[in-house]
Design a protein around this motif. Structure first.
Motif, PDB file in Angstrom:
ATOM      1  N   ASN A 113       6.630   5.682   3.792  1.00  0.00           N
ATOM      2  CA  ASN A 113       6.640   6.723   2.136  1.00  0.00           C
ATOM      3  C   ASN A 113       7.620   6.373   1.752  1.00  0.00           C
ATOM      4  O   ASN A 113       8.775   6.878   2.189  1.00  0.00           O
ATOM      5  CB  ASN A 113       6.108   7.844   3.279  1.00  0.00           C
ATOM      6  N   ARG A 114       7.873   4.984   0.605  1.00  0.00           N
ATOM      7  CA  ARG A 114       8.852   5.179  -0.287  1.00  0.00           C
ATOM      8  C   ARG A 114       8.526   5.411  -2.032  1.00  0.00           C
ATOM      9  O   ARG A 114       7.603   4.713  -1.735  1.00  0.00           O
ATOM     10  CB  ARG A 114       8.630   3.602   0.055  1.00  0.00           C
ATOM     11  N   ILE A 115       9.431   5.737  -2.375  1.00  0.00           N
ATOM     12  CA  ILE A 115       9.303   6.346  -3.752  1.00  0.00           C
ATOM     13  C   ILE A 115      10.091   5.784  -4.473  1.00  0.00           C
ATOM     14  O   ILE A 115      11.737   5.951  -4.481  1.00  0.00           O
ATOM     15  CB  ILE A 115       8.967   7.789  -4.062  1.00  0.00           C
ATOM     16  N   PHE A 116      10.026   3.990  -5.276  1.00  0.00           N
ATOM     17  CA  PHE A 116      11.237   3.626  -6.305  1.00  0.00           C
ATOM     18  C   PHE A 116      11.650   4.540  -6.956  1.00  0.00           C
ATOM     19  O   PHE A 116      10.494   5.053  -8.679  1.00  0.00           O
ATOM     20  CB  PHE A 116      10.748   2.585  -5.738  1.00  0.00           C
ATOM     21  N   TYR A 117      12.619   4.891  -7.734  1.00  0.00           N
ATOM     22  CA  TYR A 117      12.331   5.690  -9.462  1.00  0.00           C
ATOM     23  C   TYR A 117      13.776   4.665  -9.616  1.00  0.00           C
ATOM     24  O   TYR A 117      14.944   4.052  -9.388  1.00  0.00           O
ATOM     25  CB  TYR A 117      13.031   6.771  -8.674  1.00  0.00           C
ATOM     26  N   LYS A 133      10.068  -6.158  -3.859  1.00  0.00           N
ATOM     27  CA  LYS A 133       8.318  -6.896  -3.184  1.00  0.00           C
ATOM     28  C   LYS A 133       9.099  -8.126  -2.172  1.00  0.00           C
ATOM     29  O   LYS A 133       8.857  -8.783  -1.270  1.00  0.00           O
ATOM     30  CB  LYS A 133       7.439  -7.662  -4.432  1.00  0.00           C
ATOM     31  N   ALA A 134      10.230  -9.413  -3.540  1.00  0.00           N
ATOM     32  CA  ALA A 134      10.291 -10.241  -2.615  1.00  0.00           C
ATOM     33  C   ALA A 134      11.737  -9.954  -1.445  1.00  0.00           C
ATOM     34  O   ALA A 134      11.259 -11.218  -0.247  1.00  0.00           O
ATOM     35  CB  ALA A 134      11.285 -10.948  -3.977  1.00  0.00           C
ATOM     36  N   HIS A 135      12.399  -9.004  -1.821  1.00  0.00           N
ATOM     37  CA  HIS A 135      13.464  -9.044   0.180  1.00  0.00           C
ATOM     38  C   HIS A 135      12.870  -8.091   1.018  1.00  0.00           C
ATOM     39  O   HIS A 135      13.332  -7.611   0.835  1.00  0.00           O
ATOM     40  CB  HIS A 135      14.137  -8.208  -0.972  1.00  0.00           C
ATOM     41  N   ASN A 136      11.386  -7.441   0.269  1.00  0.00           N
ATOM     42  CA  ASN A 136      10.894  -6.172   1.493  1.00  0.00           C
ATOM     43  C   ASN A 136      11.600  -5.156   1.454  1.00  0.00           C
ATOM     44  O   ASN A 136      11.873  -4.954   2.417  1.00  0.00           O
ATOM     45  CB  ASN A 136      11.272  -7.155   2.972  1.00  0.00           C
ATOM     46  N   CYS A 137      11.903  -4.323   0.319  1.00  0.00           N
ATOM     47  CA  CYS A 137      12.045  -3.533   0.758  1.00  0.00           C
ATOM     48  C   CYS A 137      10.595  -2.490   0.190  1.00  0.00           C
ATOM     49  O   CYS A 137      11.156  -0.820   0.472  1.00  0.00           O
ATOM     50  CB  CYS A 137      12.754  -3.334  -1.067  1.00  0.00           C
ATOM     51  N   LEU A 138       9.826  -2.820  -0.167  1.00  0.00           N
ATOM     52  CA  LEU A 138       8.550  -2.069   0.132  1.00  0.00           C
ATOM     53  C   LEU A 138       7.289  -1.970   1.417  1.00  0.00           C
ATOM     54  O   LEU A 138       8.177  -2.962   2.173  1.00  0.00           O
ATOM     55  CB  LEU A 138       7.809  -2.968  -0.163  1.00  0.00           C
ATOM     56  N   SER A 139       8.138  -0.593   2.049  1.00  0.00           N
ATOM     57  CA  SER A 139       6.814  -0.987   3.441  1.00  0.00           C
ATOM     58  C   SER A 139       5.754  -1.739   3.525  1.00  0.00           C
ATOM     59  O   SER A 139       4.935  -1.862   2.932  1.00  0.00           O
ATOM     60  CB  SER A 139       7.172   0.709   4.056  1.00  0.00           C
ATOM     61  N   GLY A 143       2.522   3.146   4.636  1.00  0.00           N
ATOM     62  CA  GLY A 143       2.931   4.516   4.647  1.00  0.00           C
ATOM     63  C   GLY A 143       2.586   4.396   2.720  1.00  0.00           C
ATOM     64  O   GLY A 143       2.556   2.815   2.819  1.00  0.00           O
ATOM     65  N   PHE A 144       3.164   4.350   1.606  1.00  0.00           N
ATOM     66  CA  PHE A 144       2.729   4.937   0.305  1.00  0.00           C
ATOM     67  C   PHE A 144       3.864   3.937  -0.097  1.00  0.00           C
ATOM     68  O   PHE A 144       5.435   4.072   0.368  1.00  0.00           O
ATOM     69  CB  PHE A 144       2.644   5.380  -0.567  1.00  0.00           C
ATOM     70  N   ASN A 145       3.944   3.008  -1.299  1.00  0.00           N
ATOM     71  CA  ASN A 145       5.062   2.586  -2.431  1.00  0.00           C
ATOM     72  C   ASN A 145       4.324   2.869  -3.369  1.00  0.00           C
ATOM     73  O   ASN A 145       3.591   2.359  -3.933  1.00  0.00           O
ATOM     74  CB  ASN A 145       4.997   1.148  -2.046  1.00  0.00           C
ATOM     75  N   LYS A 169       3.636  -7.748 -10.789  1.00  0.00           N
ATOM     76  CA  LYS A 169       3.310  -8.769  -9.650  1.00  0.00           C
ATOM     77  C   LYS A 169       3.840  -8.303  -8.165  1.00  0.00           C
ATOM     78  O   LYS A 169       3.989  -8.704  -7.103  1.00  0.00           O
ATOM     79  CB  LYS A 169       4.695  -9.821  -9.718  1.00  0.00           C
ATOM     80  N   SER A 170       4.811  -6.299  -8.844  1.00  0.00           N
ATOM     81  CA  SER A 170       4.883  -6.263  -7.328  1.00  0.00           C
ATOM     82  C   SER A 170       3.870  -4.886  -7.271  1.00  0.00           C
ATOM     83  O   SER A 170       3.771  -4.585  -5.824  1.00  0.00           O
ATOM     84  CB  SER A 170       6.303  -5.939  -7.001  1.00  0.00           C
ATOM     85  N   PHE A 171       3.571  -4.554  -8.217  1.00  0.00           N
ATOM     86  CA  PHE A 171       2.825  -2.938  -7.412  1.00  0.00           C
ATOM     87  C   PHE A 171       1.572  -3.699  -8.147  1.00  0.00           C
ATOM     88  O   PHE A 171       1.560  -3.972  -9.578  1.00  0.00           O
ATOM     89  CB  PHE A 171       4.296  -2.453  -8.232  1.00  0.00           C
ATOM     90  N   ASN A 172       0.653  -2.679  -7.730  1.00  0.00           N
ATOM     91  CA  ASN A 172      -0.328  -2.358  -8.087  1.00  0.00           C
ATOM     92  C   ASN A 172      -0.785  -1.117  -9.306  1.00  0.00           C
ATOM     93  O   ASN A 172       0.292  -0.576  -9.565  1.00  0.00           O
ATOM     94  CB  ASN A 172      -1.533  -2.050  -7.231  1.00  0.00           C
ATOM     95  N   GLU A 173      -1.087  -1.344 -10.161  1.00  0.00           N
ATOM     96  CA  GLU A 173      -1.469  -0.049 -11.268  1.00  0.00           C
ATOM     97  C   GLU A 173      -1.468   1.329 -10.825  1.00  0.00           C
ATOM     98  O   GLU A 173      -0.658   2.453 -11.509  1.00  0.00           O
ATOM     99  CB  GLU A 173      -2.943  -0.967 -12.561  1.00  0.00           C
ATOM    100  N   ASN A 174      -2.073   1.043  -9.288  1.00  0.00           N
ATOM    101  CA  ASN A 174      -2.477   2.532  -9.073  1.00  0.00           C
ATOM    102  C   ASN A 174      -1.154   3.147  -8.362  1.00  0.00           C
ATOM    103  O   ASN A 174      -0.909   4.505  -7.923  1.00  0.00           O
ATOM    104  CB  ASN A 174      -3.595   3.110  -8.364  1.00  0.00           C
ATOM    105  N   GLN A 175      -0.074   1.991  -8.337  1.00  0.00           N
ATOM    106  CA  GLN A 175       1.416   2.939  -7.484  1.00  0.00           C
ATOM    107  C   GLN A 175       2.410   3.107  -8.134  1.00  0.00           C
ATOM    108  O   GLN A 175       3.091   2.984  -8.584  1.00  0.00           O
ATOM    109  CB  GLN A 175       1.661   1.547  -6.922  1.00  0.00           C
TER     110      GLN A 175
END
Ligand SMILES: NC(=O)c1ccc[n+]([C@@H]2O[C@H](COP(=O)([O-])OP(=O)(O)OC[C@H]3O[C@@H](n4cnc5c(N)ncnc54)[C@H](OP(=O)(O)O)[C@@H]3O)[C@@H](O)[C@H]2O)c1
Length: 490
Positions: A113-117, A133-139, A143-145, A169-175
Motif C-alpha cells: 500500500n503506497r501513498i505518494f504525496y 512509474k518508470a522506475h518501479n516505485c509503484l507497487s 496493494g494500492f498506489n 501516464k502513471s496514475f489513473n484518475e481514481n488514484q
C-alpha cells in the motif's frame, strides 16, 4: 478504535514548509487516533538537502511534540520516518528510492500500500509521477498506489490539461487525490448534511425560494511572504478558481444517488457543467477586480516586498456566477475574495425571497420591511449556522421583528473536528475521493476562470481601487445593486 490502515508513504518536499506545518502534525494525529497502523507504517521523506535520518527525526519530532501526550510518543512516531536526499529531476535517484521503498515495505509489512504525496512546486508534479512509474516505485502486488498532489493544479486550462496528461501516464484518475483543503473544512462538509439531511432546507433550495447566494472568502492580511508566488497568480487563480468553485459545486449540485465519492463527484460535475461560461463582454460585466491601496502605515500592494511597482495583479475578485438549469435559472451566485479586507472569515449566505404579499405591512403592523430570510453558514474562523427569520415582537399586538436561530459549534465539537489536512490524508488512506477535486471539476473551473483572466490580461485596470480594511472596491457593491441586491453584512 478505528480500523487502522497499513501504508508506506513517500513524501516529496519533506524539508518544506507545508510538510513541517501541516503534514507531519496531521499524520501524527491519525497515528495517535489509531487510523494508521503504527506497526505497519513508514514514511520516506525526500528533498535535495543532505539530511540524515536523525536530522529528519528531529524535524518531525519538533513539529509534533506540542501535540503529543509524551515525548516518547512523539519520538516513537518520528522513528517511522526515513530520509533520502533526492533530486526529483534526476531519474537515477528513483532506482534507489524504489529499492528503499521495497525494503521498508517488507520491514513494516505494508503489503504494497503506497501513498505518494507531492508537496512541491507544481512544475515538478509531472516529472515525479513519470519517474515513479518508470522506475518501479509503484507497487504491483495488489496493494494500492495513490497520489496526493498539492494545489495549484495548473495556472489555466491548458497548463492544467498538460499536467493532468502527464499524471495520467502513471496514475489513473481514481488514484489521483487533488488537495483543495476547503473540502476538508467542517462547515463545507456540513453543507451536504444540512441540505440532504433536511427536507425543510432542501425543499426550498431552488429558484422558487432563493433570491441569491453569496460566498465570501475574506482575508485580513496582505500577501506577506507569499508575494513572489502571489503576484504571478492573483486572487482569481489563488482562490476563486479552486476553493470558491468547489463550494459552488456543493451548493448547487443535485442530490447524489449515494454518499459514495463517485456519486457525489458526478453531481458536482453536472452542476459545474451548467455553470455559464461567459463571453469576454459578459466577463467584463459580471466580474470586478481590485488591488489594495495605501492606508496609513499600510503600504499599497505595489509597494509590498517582492511586488513590482507596476503590478496589475488583482488582490480582490467579486463576481456573479449563473447556473443554467431548472433549479437555479435566474439565481445569481455572488462570490468575492480579497486580501487586506475588514476581517478574516469565510461564509456563505443563502438569501431567500420575501413573501410576495406582506400582510403585516398592509395592516400597519411593522415599522420597516420584512427582512429576507437568510441562512448563513460560517465556514471560518468559527463553525456556526444562523437562520435569520422574522417573528413577532413580544407584547400586545402583532408587530414584527427579526428573529435569529443560531447554532455554534461547541468546544467539544471543536475539539473533535480534525484539521482539513488530517481529514483529507485520512480519506486518501481509505481511498475515499469525495473531498478531492476531480479533473472534470478542475477543468471546468479553469474554463470559467480563463475567460475572465484573458479579459483582465487585455484590459488595463484602474488600480489601486480599494482601501485596506474595507470590504473591497465600490464596483463590487454596484455589481449587486444592479440586480437590486446587496452583500449581507456581518
Ligand atoms: N506552505 C503552505 O502553506 C502551502 C499551502 C497550500 C499549498 N501549498 C503547496 O504545497 C507545495 C509545497 O509548498 P511548501 O510551502 O512546502 O514549499 P517549500 O517550503 O518551498 O518546499 C519545497 C520542497 O520541495 C523540495 N524541492 C525543491 N526542488 C527540489 C528538487 N529538484 N528535488 C527534490 N526536492 C526539491 C524542497 O526540498 P529541498 O530544498 O531540500 O530540495 C522542499 O522540501 C506547493 O505546491 C505549494 O503551492 C503550500
Amino acid at each position: 478504535m478505528a480500523t487502522a490502515t497499513r501504508a508506506l508513504f513517500m513524501l516529496f518536499g519533506a524539508t518544506g514548509d507545508l510538510a513541517k506545518r501541516k503534514l507531519y502534525p496531521s499524520i501524527f494525529n491519525l497515528y495517535k487516533k489509531g487510523y494508521i497502523d503504527n506497526k505497519h507504517f513508514a514514511l520516506i521523506g525526500t528533498g535535495r538537502r543532505e539530511w540524515s535520518n536523525d536530522k529528519f527525526h528531529d524535524v518531525v519530532f519538533e513539529s509534533v511534540k506540542d501535540n503529543a501526550e509524551s515525548e516518547d510518543q512523539a519520538k516513537d512516531f518520528a522513528s517511522h520516518f526515513y530520509y533520502m536526499s533526492h533530486d526529483v529531476t534526476n531519474p537515477e535517484h528513483y532506482d534507489a528510492l524504489s529499492e528503499y521503498a521495497n525494503k521498508l515495505d517488507a520491514e513494516y509489512d505494508a503489503q504494497g500500500n503506497r501513498i505518494f504525496y507531492i508537496s512541491m512546486a507544481p512544475n515538478f508534479f509531472g516529472t515525479v509521477a513519470k519517474n515513479l512509474k518508470a522506475h518501479n516505485c509503484l507497487s504491483n502486488n495488489g496493494g494500492f498506489n495513490r497520489l496526493i498532489i498539492e494545489k495549484p493544479f495548473g495556472r489555466d486550462y491548458e497548463s492544467a490539461e498538460e499536467l493532468n496528461n502527464a499524471l495520467g501516464k502513471s496514475f489513473n484518475e481514481n488514484q489521483v487525490y487533488r488537495i483543495d483543503h476547503y473540502l476538508g473544512k467542517e462547515m463545507v462538509q456540513n453543507i451536504i448534511a444540512l441540505r440532504f439531511g433536511n427536507p425543510l432546507i432542501e425543499g426550498m433550495w431552488n429558484n422558487k425560494y432563493i433570491k441569491n447566494v453569496q460566498v465570501t472568502l475574506s482575508e485580513k492580511l496582505g500577501v506577506e511572504e507569499r508575494a513572489g508566488y502571489y503576484d504571478g497568480a492573483g486572487a482569481l487563480r489563488d482562490m476563486t478558481q479552486n476553493h470558491t468553485m468547489q463550494m459552488l459545486s456543493i451548493l448547487t449540485m443535485e442530490e447524489p444517488v449515494s454518499f459514495k465519492d463517485i456519486d457525489v463527484r458526478s453531481e458536482k460535475i453536472r452542476a459545474l457543467r451548467s455553470m455559464r461560461i461567459y463571453t469576454p463582454d459578459e466577463a467584463r460585466e459580471n466580474f470586478v477586480r481590485g488591488q489594495y491601496g495605501k492606508n496609513g502605515d499600510q503600504a499599497d500592494y505595489r509597494h509590498e516586498d517582492n511586488v513590482p511597482e507596476d503590478s496589475n495583479t488583482e488582490t480582490y475578485v467579486a463576481g456573479k456566477v449563473m447556473f443554467d438549469n431548472q433549479r437555479w435559472a435566474n439565481v445569481p451566485f455572488y462570490v468575492r475574495t480579497g486580501k487586506m479586507l475588514a476581517d478574516k472569515f469565510t461564509r456563505i449566505d443563502i438569501v431567500f425571497k420575501k413573501p410576495i404579499i406582506d400582510i403585516f405591512a398592509a395592516a400597519g403592523k411593522q415599522s420597516g420591511d420584512l427582512q429576507n430570510n437568510v441562512l448563513t453558514l460560517f465556514v471560518d474562523p468559527v463553525n456556526k449556522v444562523i437562520l435569520h427569520l422574522n417573528g413577532k415582537k413580544a407584547g400586545q399586538g402583532m408587530e414584527m421583528q427579526p428573529l435569529d436561530l443560531t447554532h455554534t459549534q461547541s468546544d467539544e465539537e471543536k475539539a473533535a473536528t480534525p484539521e482539513p489536512y488530517e481529514r483529507l490524508i485520512h480519506d486518501a488512506i481509505l481511498g475515499d475521493a469525495t473531498n478531492f477535486a476531480s479533473w472534470d471539476e478542475v477543468s471546468r473551473a479553469w474554463k470559467f476562470a480563463d475567460v475572465i483572466r484573458n479579459v483582465w490580461d487585455t484590459d488595463k485596470p484602474d488600480f489601486p481601487n480599494y482601501t485596506p480594511g474595507s470590504m473591497g472596491p465600490k464596483a463590487a457593491d454596484d455589481l449587486l445593486a444592479r440586480d437590486g441586491n446587496e452583500w449581507i453584512k456581518k
